[in-house]
Design an enzyme around this catalytic site. Structure first.
Site, PDB file in Angstrom:
ATOM      1  N   HIS B 129      -4.707  -9.295 -22.351  1.00  0.00           N
ATOM      2  CA  HIS B 129      -5.245  -9.939 -23.506  1.00  0.00           C
ATOM      3  C   HIS B 129      -6.088 -11.256 -23.487  1.00  0.00           C
ATOM      4  O   HIS B 129      -6.145 -11.852 -22.297  1.00  0.00           O
ATOM      5  CB  HIS B 129      -3.755 -10.279 -24.185  1.00  0.00           C
ATOM      6  CG  HIS B 129      -4.058 -10.756 -25.547  1.00  0.00           C
ATOM      7  ND1 HIS B 129      -4.293 -11.906 -25.915  1.00  0.00           N
ATOM      8  CD2 HIS B 129      -3.527 -10.092 -26.567  1.00  0.00           C
ATOM      9  CE1 HIS B 129      -4.235 -11.880 -27.324  1.00  0.00           C
ATOM     10  NE2 HIS B 129      -3.840 -10.780 -27.688  1.00  0.00           N
ATOM     11  N   ASP B 206       2.865 -11.446 -18.408  1.00  0.00           N
ATOM     12  CA  ASP B 206       2.576 -11.876 -20.025  1.00  0.00           C
ATOM     13  C   ASP B 206       3.407 -10.719 -20.742  1.00  0.00           C
ATOM     14  O   ASP B 206       3.112  -9.423 -20.840  1.00  0.00           O
ATOM     15  CB  ASP B 206       1.278 -11.506 -20.306  1.00  0.00           C
ATOM     16  CG  ASP B 206       1.012 -11.372 -21.955  1.00  0.00           C
ATOM     17  OD1 ASP B 206       1.784 -11.355 -22.822  1.00  0.00           O
ATOM     18  OD2 ASP B 206      -0.259 -11.460 -22.151  1.00  0.00           O
ATOM     19  N   GLN B 209       4.375  -7.949 -25.277  1.00  0.00           N
ATOM     20  CA  GLN B 209       4.656  -6.442 -25.556  1.00  0.00           C
ATOM     21  C   GLN B 209       5.865  -5.962 -24.999  1.00  0.00           C
ATOM     22  O   GLN B 209       6.052  -4.612 -25.143  1.00  0.00           O
ATOM     23  CB  GLN B 209       3.631  -5.933 -25.440  1.00  0.00           C
ATOM     24  CG  GLN B 209       2.276  -6.213 -26.277  1.00  0.00           C
ATOM     25  CD  GLN B 209       2.401  -6.175 -27.795  1.00  0.00           C
ATOM     26  OE1 GLN B 209       3.228  -5.671 -28.360  1.00  0.00           O
ATOM     27  NE2 GLN B 209       1.562  -6.766 -28.676  1.00  0.00           N
ATOM     28  N   LYS B 232       7.117 -11.514 -32.351  1.00  0.00           N
ATOM     29  CA  LYS B 232       6.730 -10.142 -31.995  1.00  0.00           C
ATOM     30  C   LYS B 232       8.109  -9.175 -31.590  1.00  0.00           C
ATOM     31  O   LYS B 232       8.180  -8.131 -31.192  1.00  0.00           O
ATOM     32  CB  LYS B 232       5.947  -9.902 -30.713  1.00  0.00           C
ATOM     33  CG  LYS B 232       4.374  -9.925 -31.233  1.00  0.00           C
ATOM     34  CD  LYS B 232       3.603 -10.017 -29.764  1.00  0.00           C
ATOM     35  CE  LYS B 232       2.000 -10.688 -29.916  1.00  0.00           C
ATOM     36  NZ  LYS B 232       1.141 -10.182 -30.802  1.00  0.00           N
ATOM     37  N   CYS B 371      -8.042  -8.023 -29.162  1.00  0.00           N
ATOM     38  CA  CYS B 371      -7.954  -9.108 -28.320  1.00  0.00           C
ATOM     39  C   CYS B 371      -8.314  -8.493 -26.706  1.00  0.00           C
ATOM     40  O   CYS B 371      -7.716  -9.160 -26.027  1.00  0.00           O
ATOM     41  CB  CYS B 371      -6.913 -10.041 -28.324  1.00  0.00           C
ATOM     42  SG  CYS B 371      -6.862 -11.118 -29.862  1.00  0.00           S
TER      43      CYS B 371
HETATM   44  C1  LIG Z   1      -0.251  -8.536 -24.438  1.00  0.00           C
HETATM   45  C2  LIG Z   1      -0.269  -9.727 -25.200  1.00  0.00           C
HETATM   46  N1  LIG Z   1      -0.378 -11.068 -24.711  1.00  0.00           N
HETATM   47  C3  LIG Z   1      -0.504 -11.912 -25.524  1.00  0.00           C
HETATM   48  C4  LIG Z   1      -0.544 -12.014 -26.687  1.00  0.00           C
HETATM   49  C5  LIG Z   1      -0.758 -13.187 -27.700  1.00  0.00           C
HETATM   50  O1  LIG Z   1       0.433 -13.617 -28.437  1.00  0.00           O
HETATM   51  P1  LIG Z   1       0.529 -14.740 -29.415  1.00  0.00           P
HETATM   52  O2  LIG Z   1      -0.505 -14.559 -30.320  1.00  0.00           O
HETATM   53  O3  LIG Z   1       1.573 -14.800 -29.890  1.00  0.00           O
HETATM   54  O4  LIG Z   1       0.307 -15.908 -28.625  1.00  0.00           O
HETATM   55  C6  LIG Z   1      -0.585 -10.732 -27.314  1.00  0.00           C
HETATM   56  C7  LIG Z   1      -0.427 -10.706 -28.903  1.00  0.00           C
HETATM   57  O5  LIG Z   1      -1.291 -10.397 -29.412  1.00  0.00           O
HETATM   58  C8  LIG Z   1      -0.205  -9.574 -26.736  1.00  0.00           C
HETATM   59  O6  LIG Z   1      -0.171  -8.519 -27.082  1.00  0.00           O
END
Ligand SMILES: Cc1ncc(COP(=O)(O)O)c(C=O)c1O
Lengths: 139, 413
Positions: B129, B206, B209, B232, B371
């Protein structure tokens, strides 16, 4: 099942499927490219001016993207014919939305105005009033 | 993976706790399939937060009065509850952040900026991401470090041979998504962590998900750092978690400075307070911590294994239904070992148009690059449409999604 939103009226779909003035001009007075990074829409606008260096004689566009961005470019390319560069620069997003003739949902306005912005930035670069390599639409 | 022994979720009962799922637009009930972006919040979580504001609101840590004691207790206990949830060793290993992105940045700034140099390599995956990819790119640019990417294969799985090649003595950190938010791939994060440790590198996982929909045990993974987001996982926005091993957190300097995180301050110098407060300066997100605590309780009441089974079932169903359509291109691995999401494109229809048409049916899906722009470049598409599922989703909702494709086909034929 209903046939889709107001956004995808026949006119839009027609311009998307049968784009007018699609391609590149051989001897454009100016050319410019722009993109919607979030959508991946990319459009190139070629503009040829009359000998008076004021009146738009021909416009062509090329690129890829969603139906709204492509139809908007196709319609704009026809609409600009015979207009002056100043008239192009005076256009705003409402003119584009009027031209499309449908309600554009807020998140899709960027797609709708991409072609107009690319043409306008191209004109401003031609006039020496702007210096960007590529137009991008942010929010 | 088989979950046949698990009792299926009572989705009808679960849905009762989400009034938002009853909302209608133009007379059509919302079909919410955008859960990878954010999940809906059940009544018990909303209630816990409003009870906190109605009954216990005060600033934390510094107050002697009753309300501040209650608020402090609620805030601190939320750390303990999250620690237990992911099998961390107590609140010292649980730092509350704004979201996953802030967790990535906290480590990148507090550790990366200070420790990385031109001889170091940061190993990411091609499916990262932007929260991780952009952050490490920037830190690498400032420190002279090099970023490398573990390749994905044609099925959208990590090429672990390539991982074993890339992760070497120059590797300083391996940062990888546990579950890809675009491909749905579940990565072997334990194996990646072992590779990192074999070369004295750190591992950052990370889990944005993963934590919402499967049991996560940070000790079993042996991750050095692990980040996720409350919004999430049936929790509120504005709160996320950065887990870190205690000894590593102890060595690390703070990322942000201010009140509530110090031991002693003079005009010349300051010393830092205990973990985890050292990383939580200023007034923190207290109500959100209470909400996150309630969300963890709520998820564990249902059972993370059952949630995982439900998600895998829906993902496999959606994948199979979409794969049966000749004009649909799907991304990521098939089979059941995927997270609860499916990204796809319908031939001849741009993802944004498709998503607008879905919205005409009040089906909420997401279009774009999710993203993961470099990954989309690699897939050779500017954007995709993503349907992502959660505890309250049903097969009928997926049927509606598949039916709506016909509308797009007719319009764009
Ligand atoms: C795999 C992953 N990492 C990071 C993020 C970023 O999460 P957040 O926007 O809550 O910081 C997301 C969500 O959009 C994600 O799916």
């Amino acid at each position: 099942m209903g046939l889709g939103s107001d956004m995808y009226r026949q006119q839009i779909l027609d311009h998307y499927k049968n784009p007018r003035n699609y391609g590149e001009l051989e001897d454009p007075t100016f050319t410019h490219i722009g993109e919607n990074p979030m959508c991946g829409d990319e459009i190139r606008m070629d503009v040829k001016l009359d000998d008076d260096e004021e009146t738009i004689e021909r416009v062509a566009f090329s690129g890829d993207g969603c139906a709204i961005s492509q139809a908007s470019a196709s319609m704009l390319s026809g609409k600009l014919h015979g207009k002056t560069v100043d008239e192009l620069l005076e256009m705003d997003r409402d003119d584009v939305i009027d031209m499309l003739g449908v309600d554009i949902s807020p998140m899709r306005v960027k797609c709708a105005v991409l072609a107009e912005k690319v043409a306008q930035d191209g004109a401003e670069i031609y006039q020496g009033e702007l210096d960007v390599e590529k137009t991008t639409t942010e929010d | 993976m088989s979950h046949q022994h698990l009792e299926a979720l009572d989705v009808a009962a679960i849905r009762e706790e989400f009034p938002i799922l009853q909302r209608e637009f133009d007379g059509q009930q919302v079909v919410y399939l955008d859960n990878a972006a954010t999940t809906q919040t059940p009544d018990p979580v909303v209630d816990a937060m409003s009870d906190y504001y109605r009954e216990s609101n005060a600033n934390v840590h510094r107050g002697i009065h009753h309300l501040s004691q209650e608020a402090s207790n609620a805030y601190e206990t939320a750390h303990d509850r999250v620690a237990e949830f992911i099998n961390a060793d107590g609140r010292e290993e649980v730092v509350f952040t704004k979201n996953t992105t802030e967790g990535e940045n906290l480590l990148a700034y507090a550790w990366g900026l200070n420790e990385l140099g031109p001889e170091d390599e940061v190993v990411l995956t091609e499916m990262e991401h932007h929260a991780s990819l952009v952050t490490w790119q920037q830190i690498a640019e400032r420190t002279g470090a090099t970023v490398r990417y573990i390749r994905i294969d044609e099925d959208g799985r990590l090429d672990m041979d390539h991982a074993a090649d890339l992760i070497a003595d120059d590797t300083a950190i391996v940062s990888a998504a546990h579950v890809s938010n675009t491909l749905g791939t579940v990565n072997p994060v334990g194996q990646l962590t072992d590779l990192a440790h074999d070369h004295d590198a750190l591992s950052f996982i990370d889990g944005a998900q993963a934590v919402p929909n499967r049991p996560v045990d940070v000790k079993a993974i042996d991750a050095d750092f692990y980040a996720f987001s409350g919004h999430k996982m049936a929790g509120p926005t504005g709160i996320g978690v950065l887990y870190g091993k205690r000894d590593l957190f102890e060595e690390l300097d703070p990322f942000l400075y201010g009140g509530g995180m110090i031991r002693k301050v003079t005009f010349e110098d300051s010393t830092w307070g205990d973990l985890p407060w050292k990383f939580e300066p200023g007034t923190p997100q207290i109500a959100e911590a209470v909400g996150l605590h309630a969300a963890v309780d709520w998820l564990e009441d249902i059972g993370l294994e059952r949630i995982q089974a439900h998600e895998e079932e829906l993902a496999a169903y959606a994948y199979d239904r979409l794969a049966a359509e000749d004009d649909v291109e799907l991304y990521g691995p098939d089979g059941s070992d995927r997270g609860g999401l499916v990204s796809f494109n319908l031939d001849g229809v741009h993802a944004h148009d498709l998503t607008s048409i879905m919205n005409d049916h009040t089906i909420a899906v997401r279009a774009g690059d999710h993203c993961t722009q470099p990954l989309h470049d690699k897939l050779g598409v500017p954007a995709s449409t993503r349907a992502s599922f959660y505890v309250y989703n049903t097969r009928e909702e997926i049927d509606k999604l598949v039916d709506a494709l016909d509308d797009a086909r007719q319009l764009f034929a």
